[in-house]
Motif scaffolding. Sequence first.
Motif, PDB file in Angstrom:
ATOM      1  N   THR A  39       0.763  -1.238  -0.007  1.00  0.00           N
ATOM      2  CA  THR A  39      -0.108  -0.144  -0.110  1.00  0.00           C
ATOM      3  C   THR A  39       0.797   1.175   0.023  1.00  0.00           C
ATOM      4  OG1 THR A  39      -1.648   1.224   1.422  1.00  0.00           O
ATOM      5  CG2 THR A  39      -0.143  -0.183   2.586  1.00  0.00           C
ATOM      6  N   ARG A  40       0.399   2.203  -0.638  1.00  0.00           N
ATOM      7  CA  ARG A  40       1.244   3.520  -0.391  1.00  0.00           C
ATOM      8  C   ARG A  40       0.627   4.484   0.010  1.00  0.00           C
ATOM      9  NH1 ARG A  40       5.574   3.277  -4.226  1.00  0.00           N
ATOM     10  NH2 ARG A  40       5.562   5.534  -4.139  1.00  0.00           N
ATOM     11  N   ASP A  41      -0.326   4.142   0.992  1.00  0.00           N
ATOM     12  CA  ASP A  41      -1.126   5.086   1.813  1.00  0.00           C
ATOM     13  C   ASP A  41      -0.133   4.843   3.109  1.00  0.00           C
ATOM     14  OD1 ASP A  41      -3.680   6.545   2.550  1.00  0.00           O
ATOM     15  OD2 ASP A  41      -3.360   5.324   4.072  1.00  0.00           O
ATOM     16  N   ARG A  42       0.316   6.001   3.737  1.00  0.00           N
ATOM     17  CA  ARG A  42       1.055   6.068   4.822  1.00  0.00           C
ATOM     18  C   ARG A  42       0.696   5.387   6.035  1.00  0.00           C
ATOM     19  NH1 ARG A  42       2.420   9.597   9.083  1.00  0.00           N
ATOM     20  NH2 ARG A  42       4.593   9.665   9.590  1.00  0.00           N
ATOM     21  N   LEU A  43      -0.935   5.821   6.346  1.00  0.00           N
ATOM     22  CA  LEU A  43      -1.835   5.458   7.604  1.00  0.00           C
ATOM     23  C   LEU A  43      -1.729   3.725   7.187  1.00  0.00           C
ATOM     24  CD1 LEU A  43      -4.062   8.105   8.279  1.00  0.00           C
ATOM     25  CD2 LEU A  43      -2.219   7.490   9.742  1.00  0.00           C
ATOM     26  N   CYS A  44      -1.986   3.506   6.038  1.00  0.00           N
ATOM     27  CA  CYS A  44      -2.397   2.106   6.028  1.00  0.00           C
ATOM     28  C   CYS A  44      -1.118   1.279   6.152  1.00  0.00           C
ATOM     29  CB  CYS A  44      -2.854   1.780   4.481  1.00  0.00           C
ATOM     30  SG  CYS A  44      -4.394   0.887   4.336  1.00  0.00           S
ATOM     31  N   CYS A  45       0.008   1.801   5.640  1.00  0.00           N
ATOM     32  CA  CYS A  45       0.994   1.046   5.857  1.00  0.00           C
ATOM     33  C   CYS A  45       1.667   0.986   7.058  1.00  0.00           C
ATOM     34  CB  CYS A  45       2.295   1.861   5.078  1.00  0.00           C
ATOM     35  SG  CYS A  45       3.991   0.972   4.849  1.00  0.00           S
ATOM     36  N   GLU A  46       1.198   2.145   8.025  1.00  0.00           N
ATOM     37  CA  GLU A  46       1.507   2.090   9.624  1.00  0.00           C
ATOM     38  C   GLU A  46       0.834   0.849  10.241  1.00  0.00           C
ATOM     39  OE1 GLU A  46       3.032   5.993  11.038  1.00  0.00           O
ATOM     40  OE2 GLU A  46       0.917   5.851  11.595  1.00  0.00           O
ATOM     41  N   GLU A  47      -0.628   0.988   9.821  1.00  0.00           N
ATOM     42  CA  GLU A  47      -1.417  -0.098  10.335  1.00  0.00           C
ATOM     43  C   GLU A  47      -0.629  -1.636  10.087  1.00  0.00           C
ATOM     44  OE1 GLU A  47      -5.598   0.180   9.386  1.00  0.00           O
ATOM     45  OE2 GLU A  47      -5.474   2.207  10.169  1.00  0.00           O
ATOM     46  N   GLY A 115       8.116   4.041  -8.501  1.00  0.00           N
ATOM     47  CA  GLY A 115       7.565   3.004  -7.577  1.00  0.00           C
ATOM     48  C   GLY A 115       5.743   2.925  -7.659  1.00  0.00           C
ATOM     49  N   ALA A 116       5.483   4.243  -7.867  1.00  0.00           N
ATOM     50  CA  ALA A 116       3.745   4.411  -8.036  1.00  0.00           C
ATOM     51  C   ALA A 116       3.428   3.896  -9.285  1.00  0.00           C
ATOM     52  CB  ALA A 116       3.789   6.111  -7.847  1.00  0.00           C
ATOM     53  N   LEU A 117       3.955   4.215 -10.312  1.00  0.00           N
ATOM     54  CA  LEU A 117       3.678   3.581 -11.398  1.00  0.00           C
ATOM     55  C   LEU A 117       3.472   2.107 -11.718  1.00  0.00           C
ATOM     56  CD1 LEU A 117       2.708   4.433 -14.389  1.00  0.00           C
ATOM     57  CD2 LEU A 117       5.148   4.084 -15.008  1.00  0.00           C
ATOM     58  N   VAL A 118       4.646   1.088 -11.098  1.00  0.00           N
ATOM     59  CA  VAL A 118       4.664   0.171 -11.206  1.00  0.00           C
ATOM     60  C   VAL A 118       3.562  -0.395 -10.122  1.00  0.00           C
ATOM     61  CG1 VAL A 118       5.968  -2.094 -10.646  1.00  0.00           C
ATOM     62  CG2 VAL A 118       6.972  -0.022 -11.887  1.00  0.00           C
ATOM     63  N   HIS A 119       3.315   0.204  -9.034  1.00  0.00           N
ATOM     64  CA  HIS A 119       2.414  -0.304  -8.089  1.00  0.00           C
ATOM     65  C   HIS A 119       1.054  -0.211  -8.622  1.00  0.00           C
ATOM     66  CE1 HIS A 119       0.574  -0.559  -4.177  1.00  0.00           C
ATOM     67  NE2 HIS A 119      -0.254   0.192  -4.172  1.00  0.00           N
TER      68      HIS A 119
ATOM     69  N   LYS B   9      12.415  -2.308 -15.466  1.00  0.00           N
ATOM     70  CA  LYS B   9      13.412  -1.081 -15.376  1.00  0.00           C
ATOM     71  C   LYS B   9      12.991  -0.218 -14.393  1.00  0.00           C
ATOM     72  CE  LYS B   9      16.456   1.410 -17.944  1.00  0.00           C
ATOM     73  NZ  LYS B   9      16.872   2.196 -19.203  1.00  0.00           N
ATOM     74  N   LEU B  10      11.511   0.095 -14.312  1.00  0.00           N
ATOM     75  CA  LEU B  10      10.870   1.024 -13.423  1.00  0.00           C
ATOM     76  C   LEU B  10      11.081   0.338 -12.226  1.00  0.00           C
ATOM     77  CD1 LEU B  10       7.724   1.917 -15.507  1.00  0.00           C
ATOM     78  CD2 LEU B  10       9.676   3.508 -14.928  1.00  0.00           C
ATOM     79  N   ALA B  11      10.851  -1.019 -11.887  1.00  0.00           N
ATOM     80  CA  ALA B  11      10.857  -1.465 -10.729  1.00  0.00           C
ATOM     81  C   ALA B  11      12.232  -1.533 -10.123  1.00  0.00           C
ATOM     82  CB  ALA B  11      10.358  -2.884 -10.831  1.00  0.00           C
ATOM     83  N   ARG B  12      13.211  -1.786 -10.993  1.00  0.00           N
ATOM     84  CA  ARG B  12      14.653  -1.506 -10.291  1.00  0.00           C
ATOM     85  C   ARG B  12      14.886  -0.056  -9.896  1.00  0.00           C
ATOM     86  NH1 ARG B  12      16.845  -4.006 -14.991  1.00  0.00           N
ATOM     87  NH2 ARG B  12      16.664  -6.388 -14.694  1.00  0.00           N
ATOM     88  N   GLN B  13      14.179   0.905 -10.617  1.00  0.00           N
ATOM     89  CA  GLN B  13      14.546   2.183  -9.929  1.00  0.00           C
ATOM     90  C   GLN B  13      13.577   2.451  -8.638  1.00  0.00           C
ATOM     91  OE1 GLN B  13      16.447   4.344 -11.464  1.00  0.00           O
ATOM     92  NE2 GLN B  13      15.543   6.328 -10.937  1.00  0.00           N
ATOM     93  N   ALA B  14      12.657   1.735  -8.635  1.00  0.00           N
ATOM     94  CA  ALA B  14      11.837   2.093  -7.482  1.00  0.00           C
ATOM     95  C   ALA B  14      12.223   1.423  -6.187  1.00  0.00           C
ATOM     96  CB  ALA B  14      10.396   1.352  -7.865  1.00  0.00           C
ATOM     97  N   ARG B  15      13.093   0.325  -6.132  1.00  0.00           N
ATOM     98  CA  ARG B  15      13.824  -0.270  -5.237  1.00  0.00           C
ATOM     99  C   ARG B  15      14.592   0.601  -4.463  1.00  0.00           C
ATOM    100  NH1 ARG B  15      16.504  -5.603  -7.995  1.00  0.00           N
ATOM    101  NH2 ARG B  15      14.584  -6.334  -8.921  1.00  0.00           N
ATOM    102  N   ARG B  16      14.958   1.763  -5.027  1.00  0.00           N
ATOM    103  CA  ARG B  16      15.752   2.851  -4.202  1.00  0.00           C
ATOM    104  C   ARG B  16      14.899   3.787  -3.321  1.00  0.00           C
ATOM    105  NH1 ARG B  16      19.178   6.229  -7.353  1.00  0.00           N
ATOM    106  NH2 ARG B  16      18.155   5.684  -9.216  1.00  0.00           N
ATOM    107  N   GLU B  17      13.494   3.455  -3.613  1.00  0.00           N
ATOM    108  CA  GLU B  17      12.609   4.378  -2.713  1.00  0.00           C
ATOM    109  C   GLU B  17      12.654   3.966  -1.546  1.00  0.00           C
ATOM    110  OE1 GLU B  17       8.488   3.615  -3.750  1.00  0.00           O
ATOM    111  OE2 GLU B  17       8.004   5.684  -3.159  1.00  0.00           O
TER     112      GLU B  17
END
Lengths: 185, 85
Positions: A39-47, A115-119, B9-17
């Motif tokens: 989850t990319r929601d901060r509160l959700c992640c905390e839970e 990260g957001a895009l792949v998520h 490639k995007l996921a590899r980049q996202a690992r650094r997040e």
Amino acid sequence: MDELDRLDIAAALRGDDEAFGRLVRRHAPAVASLLWRFTRDRLCCEELVQETFVEAFFGLGRFRGDAPFDHWLRRIATRVGYRFWKNRDRLRACVSLDDLDYPASEADLDPGAAGALVHELLGRLPPPERLVLTLMYFEDCDTCEIAQRMGWTRAMVKMRAFRARRRLQAIARREHLLEKFGWMS
Amino acid sequence: MDELEIILKLARQARRETPPPLRVTAAVLEAIRVPQPVLPIRTLAFLAVAAEAAAVLVLVLAVQAWTRSVDPLTLLYPSLEASLR
């Protein structure tokens, strides 16, 4: 296993809550980093992080200590995250991929946006397939490790990975990913 | 380069997040300090024995009912009794 972890686990099993608190402080960033993929929601992640540690506390007596403590925690966290997807995340509305920011060049590609895009892309898969690719892509897990974490057979993981890739490719084609990331090729 | 390679490639980049900093220790300690409802072992044992006795009773009744329903001789008893009378 790390000596500090071993001592704190032994103390926690004797009823020392503060020792467990030290374990939480030491391992929370790694657990949060994993659950951020769920989850990319901060509160959700905390839970979810809290849930992981509470489950770990009540199952601490079953921890054998033959593998590092963080491996055991990751296993619990993965199952907590998967349960979250199965129970709640299927109800969520998917964000349109057109609403996301697309980098115009390699220099613009920051880890958060990637990260957001792949998520969002993986979020269009059914939970079992999503889990397999999430662990492969973000955690660099192989099929054997995923099978161990989830208690699935390796053949099942391979089959889910195969189906997930095929489905993901179809989604990406529908979203014209090649055109949006033309600068990559 | 195909779509899956782009995603990889995007996921590899996202690992650094790194996720935003979370404060969980206090909440976890609070949750584990809440006393868990624990049933005494005698209550659990009593419930287990009672459940087992009920299950055995249901099993015996079910076997009897089944035997009666499939045994053709039991169908003869009422007519035999009537002819004897």
